[in-house]
Scaffold this motif. Structure first.
Motif, PDB file in Angstrom:
ATOM      1  N   PRO A   1       0.809  -1.222   0.000  1.00 26.26           N
ATOM      2  CA  PRO A   1       0.000   0.000   0.000  1.00 26.26           C
ATOM      3  C   PRO A   1       0.845   1.277   0.000  1.00 26.26           C
ATOM      4  N   ALA A   2       1.945   1.298   0.750  1.00 25.87           N
ATOM      5  CA  ALA A   2       2.797   2.495   0.787  1.00 25.87           C
ATOM      6  C   ALA A   2       3.446   2.749  -0.573  1.00 25.87           C
TER       7      ALA A   2
ATOM      8  N   GLY B   1       3.598   5.682  -5.697  1.00 21.75           N
ATOM      9  CA  GLY B   1       3.569   5.631  -7.160  1.00 21.75           C
ATOM     10  C   GLY B   1       2.455   6.491  -7.733  1.00 21.75           C
ATOM     11  N   LEU B   2       1.296   6.455  -7.095  1.00 24.89           N
ATOM     12  CA  LEU B   2       0.175   7.280  -7.552  1.00 24.89           C
ATOM     13  C   LEU B   2       0.492   8.768  -7.418  1.00 24.89           C
ATOM     14  N   ARG B   3       1.211   9.133  -6.367  1.00 24.67           N
ATOM     15  CA  ARG B   3       1.583  10.539  -6.170  1.00 24.67           C
ATOM     16  C   ARG B   3       2.581  10.991  -7.243  1.00 24.67           C
ATOM     17  N   GLN B   4       3.506  10.118  -7.621  1.00 23.00           N
ATOM     18  CA  GLN B   4       4.583  10.493  -8.532  1.00 23.00           C
ATOM     19  C   GLN B   4       4.212  10.419 -10.013  1.00 23.00           C
TER      20      GLN B   4
ATOM     21  N   ASN C   1       0.018  -3.734  -9.222  1.00 22.93           N
ATOM     22  CA  ASN C   1      -1.065  -4.363  -8.491  1.00 22.93           C
ATOM     23  C   ASN C   1      -0.915  -4.041  -7.002  1.00 22.93           C
ATOM     24  N   LEU C   2      -2.020  -3.657  -6.357  1.00 23.24           N
ATOM     25  CA  LEU C   2      -2.016  -3.352  -4.926  1.00 23.24           C
ATOM     26  C   LEU C   2      -2.124  -4.636  -4.111  1.00 23.24           C
TER      27      LEU C   2
ATOM     28  N   LEU D   1      -8.603  -3.926   1.505  1.00 26.58           N
ATOM     29  CA  LEU D   1      -8.569  -4.423   2.893  1.00 26.58           C
ATOM     30  C   LEU D   1      -7.336  -3.913   3.626  1.00 26.58           C
ATOM     31  N   ASP D   2      -6.229  -3.747   2.908  1.00 29.46           N
ATOM     32  CA  ASP D   2      -4.985  -3.278   3.528  1.00 29.46           C
ATOM     33  C   ASP D   2      -4.698  -1.802   3.246  1.00 29.46           C
ATOM     34  N   TRP D   3      -5.590  -1.119   2.531  1.00 30.43           N
ATOM     35  CA  TRP D   3      -5.371   0.288   2.188  1.00 30.43           C
ATOM     36  C   TRP D   3      -5.560   1.141   3.436  1.00 30.43           C
TER      37      TRP D   3
END
Length: 112
Positions: free
Chosen positions: A17-18, A23-26, A98-99, A104-106
């Protein structure tokens, strides 16, 4: 010696998740939720597009996405998104993540 006997490594990345959040931020990534529409309506990551991986038209619908952009995929636990990530890489998507653990772990809040 017998490299052809080794299973091929997935052409996508499994991210914690981290790592996924970073990755989504960058990157200017496409965020793809592959759960059923009712699951998506119950709460999803902000900015996610919902295309159900179990839907018969999954391949046709993802074909409309930009294969050159990074694509971040998630589901409830990480199993369906791993299937979707594999299908995306086979369809020519260059950068797929892939997350692991799915929503569930987010650790961040979901939106409706």
């Amino acid at each position: 010696m017998f490299d052809f006997l080794k299973p091929a490594a997935p052409a996508y990345q499994n991210l914690t998740p981290a790592q996924f959040a970073e990755g989504l931020r960058q990157k200017k990534a496409v965020l793809l939720d592959v759960r059923r529409p009712d699951e998506f309506a119950g709460g999803h990551l902000p900015g996610a597009v919902n295309i159900d991986v179990t839907s018969p038209d999954f391949a046709r619908r993802v074909a409309d996405l930009d294969k050159t952009k990074s694509t971040y995929v998630y589901c409830r636990s990480g199993a369906r998104s791993a299937t979707a990530a594999s299908q995306l890489t086979k369809a020519g998507f260059a950068d797929v993540a892939n997350l692991l653990g799915g929503v569930l772990d987010w650790p961040h809040p979901l939106v409706r």
